[in-house]
Design a protein around this motif. Sequence first.
Motif, PDB file in Angstrom:
ATOM      1  N   VAL A  20       0.832  -1.197   0.000  1.00 34.65           N
ATOM      2  CA  VAL A  20       0.000   0.000   0.000  1.00 34.65           C
ATOM      3  C   VAL A  20       0.873   1.257   0.000  1.00 34.65           C
ATOM      4  N   LEU A  21       2.037   1.183   0.620  1.00 34.18           N
ATOM      5  CA  LEU A  21       2.921   2.336   0.702  1.00 34.18           C
ATOM      6  C   LEU A  21       3.849   2.470  -0.494  1.00 34.18           C
ATOM      7  N   THR A  22       3.984   1.443  -1.279  1.00 34.91           N
ATOM      8  CA  THR A  22       4.995   1.459  -2.321  1.00 34.91           C
ATOM      9  C   THR A  22       4.472   1.412  -3.746  1.00 34.91           C
ATOM     10  N   PRO A  31      -5.237  -0.899   4.255  1.00 31.99           N
ATOM     11  CA  PRO A  31      -4.269   0.037   4.835  1.00 31.99           C
ATOM     12  C   PRO A  31      -4.177  -0.150   6.348  1.00 31.99           C
ATOM     13  N   TYR A  32      -2.980   0.003   6.888  1.00 36.80           N
ATOM     14  CA  TYR A  32      -2.753  -0.149   8.324  1.00 36.80           C
ATOM     15  C   TYR A  32      -2.150   1.125   8.892  1.00 36.80           C
ATOM     16  N   ASP A  33      -2.434   1.397  10.152  1.00 40.93           N
ATOM     17  CA  ASP A  33      -1.803   2.502  10.866  1.00 40.93           C
ATOM     18  C   ASP A  33      -0.454   1.980  11.355  1.00 40.93           C
ATOM     19  N   LEU A  34       0.594   2.235  10.583  1.00 39.50           N
ATOM     20  CA  LEU A  34       1.906   1.662  10.888  1.00 39.50           C
ATOM     21  C   LEU A  34       2.538   2.263  12.138  1.00 39.50           C
ATOM     22  N   HIS A  35       2.189   3.492  12.486  1.00 41.92           N
ATOM     23  CA  HIS A  35       2.739   4.093  13.704  1.00 41.92           C
ATOM     24  C   HIS A  35       2.223   3.357  14.945  1.00 41.92           C
ATOM     25  N   LYS A  36       0.929   3.080  14.978  1.00 42.12           N
ATOM     26  CA  LYS A  36       0.353   2.333  16.113  1.00 42.12           C
ATOM     27  C   LYS A  36       0.840   0.890  16.113  1.00 42.12           C
ATOM     28  N   PHE A  59      -5.280  -2.636  13.724  1.00 45.97           N
ATOM     29  CA  PHE A  59      -4.522  -1.552  13.110  1.00 45.97           C
ATOM     30  C   PHE A  59      -5.023  -1.196  11.714  1.00 45.97           C
ATOM     31  N   GLU A  60      -6.091  -1.858  11.265  1.00 46.49           N
ATOM     32  CA  GLU A  60      -6.674  -1.544   9.967  1.00 46.49           C
ATOM     33  C   GLU A  60      -7.264  -0.137   9.996  1.00 46.49           C
ATOM     34  N   VAL A  61      -7.051   0.598   8.915  1.00 50.18           N
ATOM     35  CA  VAL A  61      -7.596   1.950   8.775  1.00 50.18           C
ATOM     36  C   VAL A  61      -8.802   1.871   7.845  1.00 50.18           C
ATOM     37  N   LYS A  62      -9.901   2.420   8.299  1.00 50.20           N
ATOM     38  CA  LYS A  62     -11.124   2.409   7.468  1.00 50.20           C
ATOM     39  C   LYS A  62     -10.952   3.381   6.308  1.00 50.20           C
ATOM     40  N   ARG A  63     -11.303   2.940   5.126  1.00 53.53           N
ATOM     41  CA  ARG A  63     -11.224   3.787   3.934  1.00 53.53           C
ATOM     42  C   ARG A  63     -12.459   4.697   3.883  1.00 53.53           C
ATOM     43  N   PRO A  64     -12.236   5.965   3.552  1.00 50.26           N
ATOM     44  CA  PRO A  64     -13.393   6.848   3.365  1.00 50.26           C
ATOM     45  C   PRO A  64     -14.184   6.425   2.125  1.00 50.26           C
ATOM     46  N   LYS A  65     -15.485   6.566   2.187  1.00 44.32           N
ATOM     47  CA  LYS A  65     -16.323   6.155   1.043  1.00 44.32           C
ATOM     48  C   LYS A  65     -16.760   7.337   0.242  1.00 44.32           C
TER      49      LYS A  65
END
Length: 65
Positions: A20-22, A31-36, A59-65
Amino acid sequence: MRIKRDEYWKGLCELDNFSVLTEPSDDTDIPYDLHKLDAYCKKRGINPNQLTDEELKQFEVKRPK
């Protein structure tokens, strides 16, 4: 014990969804909150690739719709 930078990145790179980052993301990437995630792993003295699916889910980040 401090984790050396190379070991830290190696652990992060072993995550299944690091792409996702690359590279461009699609709707199947999670997507994940890598800092947490990093703070959680450091606190427990483990590498990210040692997390269970259940632990990783928090750590999953919810995607905006």
